[in-house]
Design a protein around this motif. Sequence first.
Motif, PDB file in Angstrom:
ATOM      1  N   LEU A  18       0.880  -1.143  -0.019  1.00 35.17           N
ATOM      2  CA  LEU A  18       0.118   0.288   0.009  1.00 35.17           C
ATOM      3  C   LEU A  18       0.754   1.303  -0.041  1.00 35.17           C
ATOM      4  O   LEU A  18       0.382   2.422   0.257  1.00 35.17           O
ATOM      5  N   HIS A  19       2.106   1.212  -0.543  1.00 33.03           N
ATOM      6  CA  HIS A  19       3.007   2.446  -0.867  1.00 33.03           C
ATOM      7  C   HIS A  19       3.497   2.285  -2.030  1.00 33.03           C
ATOM      8  O   HIS A  19       3.930   1.264  -2.635  1.00 33.03           O
ATOM      9  N   TRP A  20       3.899   3.543  -2.677  1.00 35.56           N
ATOM     10  CA  TRP A  20       4.194   3.488  -4.115  1.00 35.56           C
ATOM     11  C   TRP A  20       5.343   2.775  -4.470  1.00 35.56           C
ATOM     12  O   TRP A  20       5.942   2.568  -5.582  1.00 35.56           O
ATOM     13  N   LEU A  21       6.346   2.578  -3.352  1.00 35.15           N
ATOM     14  CA  LEU A  21       7.894   2.276  -3.746  1.00 35.15           C
ATOM     15  C   LEU A  21       7.596   0.727  -3.385  1.00 35.15           C
ATOM     16  O   LEU A  21       8.827   0.170  -3.393  1.00 35.15           O
ATOM     17  N   ASP A  22       6.586  -0.019  -3.245  1.00 33.50           N
ATOM     18  CA  ASP A  22       6.544  -1.489  -2.514  1.00 33.50           C
ATOM     19  C   ASP A  22       7.206  -2.425  -3.807  1.00 33.50           C
ATOM     20  O   ASP A  22       7.396  -3.355  -3.440  1.00 33.50           O
ATOM     21  N   ASN A  23       6.807  -1.881  -5.136  1.00 30.97           N
ATOM     22  CA  ASN A  23       7.356  -2.840  -6.025  1.00 30.97           C
ATOM     23  C   ASN A  23       8.768  -2.460  -6.652  1.00 30.97           C
ATOM     24  O   ASN A  23       9.101  -3.297  -7.648  1.00 30.97           O
ATOM     25  N   THR A  24       9.410  -1.888  -5.875  1.00 26.30           N
ATOM     26  CA  THR A  24      10.904  -1.527  -6.168  1.00 26.30           C
ATOM     27  C   THR A  24      11.673  -2.178  -5.303  1.00 26.30           C
ATOM     28  O   THR A  24      11.382  -1.823  -4.151  1.00 26.30           O
ATOM     29  N   PRO A  25      12.840  -2.928  -5.713  1.00 30.05           N
ATOM     30  CA  PRO A  25      13.752  -3.491  -4.829  1.00 30.05           C
ATOM     31  C   PRO A  25      14.275  -2.557  -3.912  1.00 30.05           C
ATOM     32  O   PRO A  25      14.676  -1.292  -4.177  1.00 30.05           O
ATOM     33  N   SER A  26      14.328  -3.103  -2.547  1.00 27.87           N
ATOM     34  CA  SER A  26      14.918  -2.088  -1.517  1.00 27.87           C
ATOM     35  C   SER A  26      16.468  -1.793  -1.808  1.00 27.87           C
ATOM     36  O   SER A  26      16.726  -0.279  -1.563  1.00 27.87           O
ATOM     37  N   TRP A  27      16.907  -2.623  -2.426  1.00 22.46           N
ATOM     38  CA  TRP A  27      18.526  -1.942  -2.757  1.00 22.46           C
ATOM     39  C   TRP A  27      18.604  -0.943  -3.912  1.00 22.46           C
ATOM     40  O   TRP A  27      19.573  -0.249  -3.721  1.00 22.46           O
ATOM     41  N   ARG A  28      17.669  -0.947  -4.619  1.00 17.32           N
ATOM     42  CA  ARG A  28      17.475  -0.026  -5.654  1.00 17.32           C
ATOM     43  C   ARG A  28      17.430   1.503  -5.086  1.00 17.32           C
ATOM     44  O   ARG A  28      17.660   2.338  -5.426  1.00 17.32           O
ATOM     45  N   LEU A  29      16.327   1.333  -4.169  1.00 19.63           N
ATOM     46  CA  LEU A  29      15.999   2.332  -3.357  1.00 19.63           C
ATOM     47  C   LEU A  29      16.945   3.023  -2.510  1.00 19.63           C
ATOM     48  O   LEU A  29      17.243   4.310  -2.474  1.00 19.63           O
ATOM     49  N   GLU A  30      17.592   2.118  -1.806  1.00 17.88           N
ATOM     50  CA  GLU A  30      18.797   2.448  -0.834  1.00 17.88           C
ATOM     51  C   GLU A  30      19.775   3.104  -1.587  1.00 17.88           C
ATOM     52  O   GLU A  30      20.454   4.011  -1.143  1.00 17.88           O
ATOM     53  N   GLY A  31      20.182   2.364  -2.886  1.00 24.54           N
ATOM     54  CA  GLY A  31      21.516   2.832  -3.542  1.00 24.54           C
ATOM     55  C   GLY A  31      21.052   4.264  -4.038  1.00 24.54           C
ATOM     56  O   GLY A  31      22.126   4.951  -4.419  1.00 24.54           O
ATOM     57  N   SER A  32      19.878   4.595  -4.446  1.00 28.63           N
ATOM     58  CA  SER A  32      19.470   5.803  -4.830  1.00 28.63           C
ATOM     59  C   SER A  32      19.276   6.938  -3.864  1.00 28.63           C
ATOM     60  O   SER A  32      18.866   8.100  -3.863  1.00 28.63           O
ATOM     61  N   GLY A  33      19.252   6.465  -2.487  1.00 28.13           N
ATOM     62  CA  GLY A  33      19.004   7.380  -1.381  1.00 28.13           C
ATOM     63  C   GLY A  33      17.498   7.874  -1.294  1.00 28.13           C
ATOM     64  O   GLY A  33      17.375   8.960  -0.621  1.00 28.13           O
ATOM     65  N   VAL A  34      16.513   7.148  -1.919  1.00 25.54           N
ATOM     66  CA  VAL A  34      15.074   7.356  -1.884  1.00 25.54           C
ATOM     67  C   VAL A  34      14.234   6.695  -1.016  1.00 25.54           C
ATOM     68  O   VAL A  34      12.998   6.845  -1.251  1.00 25.54           O
ATOM     69  N   LYS A  35      14.792   5.835  -0.152  1.00 29.18           N
ATOM     70  CA  LYS A  35      13.895   4.883   0.621  1.00 29.18           C
ATOM     71  C   LYS A  35      12.999   5.459   1.221  1.00 29.18           C
ATOM     72  O   LYS A  35      13.267   6.383   2.164  1.00 29.18           O
ATOM     73  N   ASP A  36      11.703   5.135   1.331  1.00 29.07           N
ATOM     74  CA  ASP A  36      10.423   5.517   2.157  1.00 29.07           C
ATOM     75  C   ASP A  36      10.161   7.285   1.670  1.00 29.07           C
ATOM     76  O   ASP A  36       9.415   7.793   2.495  1.00 29.07           O
ATOM     77  N   ARG A  37      10.532   7.934   0.746  1.00 26.77           N
ATOM     78  CA  ARG A  37      10.184   8.905   0.287  1.00 26.77           C
ATOM     79  C   ARG A  37       8.664   9.102  -0.375  1.00 26.77           C
ATOM     80  O   ARG A  37       8.220   8.284  -0.826  1.00 26.77           O
ATOM     81  N   GLY A  38       8.091  10.037  -0.088  1.00 26.60           N
ATOM     82  CA  GLY A  38       6.711  10.227  -0.830  1.00 26.60           C
ATOM     83  C   GLY A  38       7.018  10.628  -2.311  1.00 26.60           C
ATOM     84  O   GLY A  38       8.035  11.477  -2.704  1.00 26.60           O
ATOM     85  N   LEU A  39       5.934  10.789  -3.061  1.00 28.03           N
ATOM     86  CA  LEU A  39       5.860  11.079  -4.640  1.00 28.03           C
ATOM     87  C   LEU A  39       6.591  12.486  -4.646  1.00 28.03           C
ATOM     88  O   LEU A  39       7.359  12.805  -5.410  1.00 28.03           O
ATOM     89  N   ILE A  40       5.626  13.303  -4.254  1.00 26.44           N
ATOM     90  CA  ILE A  40       5.885  14.832  -4.173  1.00 26.44           C
ATOM     91  C   ILE A  40       7.343  15.099  -3.787  1.00 26.44           C
ATOM     92  O   ILE A  40       8.074  15.878  -4.362  1.00 26.44           O
ATOM     93  N   GLU A  41       7.733  14.608  -2.555  1.00 26.38           N
ATOM     94  CA  GLU A  41       8.879  15.072  -2.110  1.00 26.38           C
ATOM     95  C   GLU A  41      10.194  14.487  -2.962  1.00 26.38           C
ATOM     96  O   GLU A  41      10.990  15.114  -3.215  1.00 26.38           O
ATOM     97  N   LEU A  42       9.968  13.458  -3.715  1.00 24.51           N
ATOM     98  CA  LEU A  42      10.821  12.922  -4.663  1.00 24.51           C
ATOM     99  C   LEU A  42      10.887  13.635  -5.879  1.00 24.51           C
ATOM    100  O   LEU A  42      11.857  14.185  -6.149  1.00 24.51           O
ATOM    101  N   LEU A  43       9.674  13.952  -6.200  1.00 22.23           N
ATOM    102  CA  LEU A  43       9.489  15.068  -7.432  1.00 22.23           C
ATOM    103  C   LEU A  43      10.633  16.314  -7.078  1.00 22.23           C
ATOM    104  O   LEU A  43      11.062  16.908  -8.091  1.00 22.23           O
ATOM    105  N   SER A  44      10.424  16.748  -5.952  1.00 22.71           N
ATOM    106  CA  SER A  44      11.106  18.057  -5.799  1.00 22.71           C
ATOM    107  C   SER A  44      12.437  18.004  -5.984  1.00 22.71           C
ATOM    108  O   SER A  44      13.202  19.093  -6.065  1.00 22.71           O
ATOM    109  N   GLU A  45      13.094  17.028  -5.825  1.00 23.17           N
ATOM    110  CA  GLU A  45      14.559  16.843  -5.822  1.00 23.17           C
ATOM    111  C   GLU A  45      14.964  16.355  -7.210  1.00 23.17           C
ATOM    112  O   GLU A  45      16.297  16.146  -7.532  1.00 23.17           O
TER     113      GLU A  45
END
Length: 301
Positions: free
Chosen positions: A57-84
């Motif tokens: 029930l979170h938009w990042l759940d279908n992306t591997p955690s290693w990919r998110l952690e490697g990009s430094g975006v783990k647990d981000r919200g969509l609007i927050e990430l788009l701002s960066e």
Amino acid sequence: MTRLIVTTDSSAAGALLRADLADLVIAIERRLIWGPLPSDEELGAFFAPRTTQPCGLHWLDNTPSWRLEGSGVKDRGLIELLSECDSAELWMGPEPNAQLILLWLLDHCGNERAAVSKLVIRQLDIAVGRVDLERLAKLNPPIVELTPDHLEIAARAWRAYRAPTPQDWFGLLKTDLSLLPQLERGAVDLLEELPSVATGLGATEMRILGLIAPGNVQPFDAFPGHQKPNERRVFDYWEVGALLDGLARCPVPAVAGLDEGPFSLDMHDDALRHARYKQSRLSLTDLGKAVLAGDEEFLPP
């Protein structure tokens, strides 16, 4: 991170990332055409920063955690990430679920001008999950720059889909939807899946019956897929399996001969059960023949 792609298929996300088309590719595989729609609370939480959202029930759940952690975006919200990001591309295919995710994304971002300014749509004429991964990496779909009219259409369509009855969704067909060129076909496809007054079944179920009608048909011959005769694209693999279960595993079935089920992960994990399922030989019952002819109504249990 400067370049973001959002798509609807995890395999495609990996191919796009390997092709160096973005710094991060996120897949959203949430199904919106099967079962109850998310509540208002779930809708709001889905694209928000992760706090206590259940898995799935979170938009990042279908992306591997290693990919998110490697990009430094783990647990981000969509609007927050788009701002960066410097740019964000929405790679959305024509299948109805992908179009619904597009509507949801645009509706969520609609009041955030800074976020919308980063977004463009890459409209594909084929589902990203059905494109050969090497070919996908070489695609260069046309870019659609977002305007207020895009956002207005998306917001209206998203409200219509979430309405308790289909009248507003049907009303979309009276609107010029050309700014979102795949939406009209998706809207029609979904309307065709509503139970028919004559048969009680939707278009995919009727197509399944038609493919089984000659008899001695194996189950997966009736499933949609690349270069397969069932061209319906609304439901995914698991959903079509559940539809076939509904036609065959009930007190008064329309389909005979399904030797195993239900169509579940447990069945797939059991090699013998899965083999029995695949080797089943299907035919229509008398009820199935009458429903296919439009003379009887199929009544689910």
